[in-house]
Scaffold this motif. Structure first.
Motif, PDB file in Angstrom:
ATOM      1  N   ARG A 147       0.873  -1.341   0.146  1.00 52.75           N
ATOM      2  CA  ARG A 147       0.091   0.085  -0.075  1.00 52.75           C
ATOM      3  C   ARG A 147       0.785   1.503  -0.020  1.00 52.75           C
TER       4      ARG A 147
ATOM      5  N   VAL B 111       1.102   5.089   1.462  1.00 54.39           N
ATOM      6  CA  VAL B 111       0.585   5.788   2.363  1.00 54.39           C
ATOM      7  C   VAL B 111       1.293   6.806   2.912  1.00 54.39           C
TER       8      VAL B 111
ATOM      9  N   LEU C 188       3.881   9.967  -0.586  1.00 53.86           N
ATOM     10  CA  LEU C 188       3.371   8.824  -0.310  1.00 53.86           C
ATOM     11  C   LEU C 188       4.815   7.871  -0.051  1.00 53.86           C
TER      12      LEU C 188
ATOM     13  N   ASP D 275       3.993   0.996   2.523  1.00 49.38           N
ATOM     14  CA  ASP D 275       3.701   0.456   3.913  1.00 49.38           C
ATOM     15  C   ASP D 275       4.378  -0.949   4.119  1.00 49.38           C
TER      16      ASP D 275
ATOM     17  N   ALA E 284      -6.139  -0.669  -8.602  1.00 47.98           N
ATOM     18  CA  ALA E 284      -5.416  -0.462  -7.339  1.00 47.98           C
ATOM     19  C   ALA E 284      -4.196   0.584  -7.569  1.00 47.98           C
ATOM     20  N   GLU E 285      -3.331  -0.082  -8.381  1.00 48.24           N
ATOM     21  CA  GLU E 285      -2.188   0.645  -8.903  1.00 48.24           C
ATOM     22  C   GLU E 285      -2.523   2.020  -9.483  1.00 48.24           C
TER      23      GLU E 285
ATOM     24  N   ARG F  63      -5.056   3.739  -9.074  1.00 49.10           N
ATOM     25  CA  ARG F  63      -5.606   4.778  -8.288  1.00 49.10           C
ATOM     26  C   ARG F  63      -4.591   5.262  -7.218  1.00 49.10           C
ATOM     27  N   GLU F  64      -3.353   4.813  -7.256  1.00 48.25           N
ATOM     28  CA  GLU F  64      -2.183   5.056  -6.393  1.00 48.25           C
ATOM     29  C   GLU F  64      -2.689   4.460  -5.001  1.00 48.25           C
ATOM     30  N   GLU F  65      -3.365   3.171  -4.925  1.00 43.75           N
ATOM     31  CA  GLU F  65      -3.513   2.891  -3.472  1.00 43.75           C
ATOM     32  C   GLU F  65      -2.246   1.840  -3.173  1.00 43.75           C
ATOM     33  N   GLY F  66      -1.615   1.908  -3.983  1.00 40.32           N
ATOM     34  CA  GLY F  66      -0.323   0.582  -3.948  1.00 40.32           C
ATOM     35  C   GLY F  66       0.468   0.692  -5.157  1.00 40.32           C
TER      36      GLY F  66
END
Ligand code: MG
Length: 161
Positions: A13, A15, A33, A36, A143-144, A146-149
């Motif tokens: 992730r 963060v 960011l 994590d 997810a990538e 959306r820059e969640e991870g």
């Protein structure tokens, strides 16, 4: 000559308040960011480690470096990579090459690829031309995107006389 191939995958992730370390390089994310994780969360090095272990059916990095073990808190993943390379060598195998692709929307990784390859190759006892590191965005999908991870896929080829 005997050959073995392995593949590895990892995702961590993104963060606030964490460093962004990829291939042993500390990068700047435009929103500040970082990744994590229990260790330094170097997703690129983790995927390569899993590819190496997978090639010899030795399990995955969670078996050797469990995330609940305080020894690996904040660990430099390049040091963990050295230990995996030692496991491979102990079993009589040599690394032919590894290749990888990091899936990250930002930051731009291209300026850092050469340094990542050099750092990884040095810890593995390889030449940089045996260590492929590529980068792609996920076209803002998933997810990538959306820059969640940030995730990474890797393969490793081993040989033995
Ligand atoms: Mg990981």
């Amino acid at each position: 000559m005997q050959l073995r191939i392995g593949n590895g995958y990892d995702i961590h992730r993104l963060v606030p308040g964490r460093p962004l370390i990829l291939g042993g390089q500390q990068l700047d994310h435009p929103e500040g960011l970082g990744l994590d994780g229990h260790s330094d969360a170097d997703v690129l090095v983790h995927a390569i480690m899993d590819a190496l272990l997978g090639a010899l059916s030795l399990g995955d990095i969670g078996k050797y470096f469990p995330p609940d073990d305080p020894r690996w808190k904040g660990a430099d993943s390049l040091v963990l990579l050295e230990q995996v390379v030692a496991l491979v060598a102990e079993r009589g195998w040599s690394i032919t090459n590894v290749d990888s692709v990091v899936v990250a929307e930002r930051p731009k990784l291209k300026p850092h690829i050469a340094a990542m390859r050099a750092a990884i190759a040095q810890r593995m006892g390889l030449d940089p031309d045996q260590v492929g590191v590529k980068a792609t965005t996920n076209e803002q999908l998933g997810a990538e995107g959306r820059e969640e991870g940030i995730s990474c896929h890797a393969v490793a080829l081993l040989h033995r006389p």
